[in-house]
Design a protein around this motif. Sequence first.
Motif, PDB file in Angstrom:
ATOM      1  N   GLU A  17     -29.080  21.558   3.963  1.00  0.00           N
ATOM      2  CA  GLU A  17     -28.116  20.603   3.406  1.00  0.00           C
ATOM      3  C   GLU A  17     -27.270  19.922   4.486  1.00  0.00           C
ATOM      4  O   GLU A  17     -26.689  18.862   4.236  1.00  0.00           O
ATOM      5  N   GLU A  18     -27.196  20.498   5.667  1.00  0.00           N
ATOM      6  CA  GLU A  18     -26.370  19.916   6.727  1.00  0.00           C
ATOM      7  C   GLU A  18     -27.136  18.928   7.603  1.00  0.00           C
ATOM      8  O   GLU A  18     -26.557  18.318   8.500  1.00  0.00           O
ATOM      9  N   ILE A  19     -28.433  18.777   7.343  1.00  0.00           N
ATOM     10  CA  ILE A  19     -29.249  17.875   8.153  1.00  0.00           C
ATOM     11  C   ILE A  19     -29.201  16.464   7.555  1.00  0.00           C
ATOM     12  O   ILE A  19     -29.412  16.270   6.361  1.00  0.00           O
ATOM     13  N   LYS A  20     -28.935  15.495   8.397  1.00  0.00           N
ATOM     14  CA  LYS A  20     -28.807  14.106   7.961  1.00  0.00           C
ATOM     15  C   LYS A  20     -30.182  13.459   7.811  1.00  0.00           C
ATOM     16  O   LYS A  20     -31.036  13.581   8.689  1.00  0.00           O
ATOM     17  N   ILE A  21     -30.398  12.773   6.685  1.00  0.00           N
ATOM     18  CA  ILE A  21     -31.654  12.068   6.434  1.00  0.00           C
ATOM     19  C   ILE A  21     -31.384  10.566   6.349  1.00  0.00           C
ATOM     20  O   ILE A  21     -30.488  10.137   5.618  1.00  0.00           O
ATOM     21  N   MET A  22     -32.135   9.791   7.115  1.00  0.00           N
ATOM     22  CA  MET A  22     -31.982   8.337   7.149  1.00  0.00           C
ATOM     23  C   MET A  22     -33.260   7.681   6.625  1.00  0.00           C
ATOM     24  O   MET A  22     -34.357   8.197   6.818  1.00  0.00           O
ATOM     25  N   LYS A  39     -31.073  13.803  19.646  1.00  0.00           N
ATOM     26  CA  LYS A  39     -31.382  14.436  18.362  1.00  0.00           C
ATOM     27  C   LYS A  39     -32.855  14.808  18.276  1.00  0.00           C
ATOM     28  O   LYS A  39     -33.710  14.187  18.919  1.00  0.00           O
ATOM     29  N   ARG A  95     -38.706   7.741   6.155  1.00  0.00           N
ATOM     30  CA  ARG A  95     -37.556   8.649   6.046  1.00  0.00           C
ATOM     31  C   ARG A  95     -37.619   9.640   7.204  1.00  0.00           C
ATOM     32  O   ARG A  95     -38.668  10.237   7.465  1.00  0.00           O
ATOM     33  N   ALA A  97     -35.407  12.871   9.171  1.00  0.00           N
ATOM     34  CA  ALA A  97     -34.308  13.828   9.223  1.00  0.00           C
ATOM     35  C   ALA A  97     -33.905  14.011  10.681  1.00  0.00           C
ATOM     36  O   ALA A  97     -34.767  14.134  11.560  1.00  0.00           O
ATOM     37  N   ASN A 100     -28.832  17.153  15.438  1.00  0.00           N
ATOM     38  CA  ASN A 100     -28.278  17.020  16.783  1.00  0.00           C
ATOM     39  C   ASN A 100     -28.788  18.116  17.707  1.00  0.00           C
ATOM     40  O   ASN A 100     -28.932  19.274  17.295  1.00  0.00           O
TER      41      ASN A 100
END
Length: 205
Positions: A17-22, A39, A95, A97, A100
């Motif tokens: 849940e803490e991983i950013k998905i763009m 990253k 998409r 993920a 960092n």
Amino acid sequence: MRLEDCRLLKNTRVIIEEIKIMEYPHNTIIALEGDISTKIGIVLEGKILVKVNSLGGKNFTMSVLETGQIFGDVLIYAPQDHSYPGNLVTQGNTRIAFLNNSDFEKYLFNDNDLLRNFLSLLSDKAYNMNLKSKLLSQDTVRDKILFFLQQQKRVQKNNRIFLHMTKEELANILFVQRPSLSRELGKMKEEGLIDYDRKTITILK
């Protein structure tokens, strides 16, 4: 693809849940050649083309990152250069993920399963780089085509090789000109060595 199903994170204690998905549309540059990598990226959907320019000004695709593959991993501990070797360009809606490097390292030192997955992926990349070196050492366009087909025959376990790419992309992988590839494929077909259509190449001999 679900993030928790990717090979790097499978069975690990990483907090998904803490991983950013763009999300990116087709033909978006997500990093430029020479940019510093900060990253780890995981391709969840679509593709990323690693494009470079030769000294002669030709633009070609050095590699293609498919769904489930990661990038930025080999640059974390690079002793001298942490920059991307080419432009990273999306193919299709994509998409990705992002984790960092600093966060990834913390997980890496405290999660043996993540470490094992990471080393396994690095091992695969080293093996594939070795295959690419062998490919580039082939003397002729035909030799490069045959080397590629034999590798794919081993992977796909079939004489009929499905191409998950365009002929232009195949030419880039083989580091040959598109017209040279088409011409040699035509000769090989005439000689009864192969048959091919838009999506497959079949090894006959």
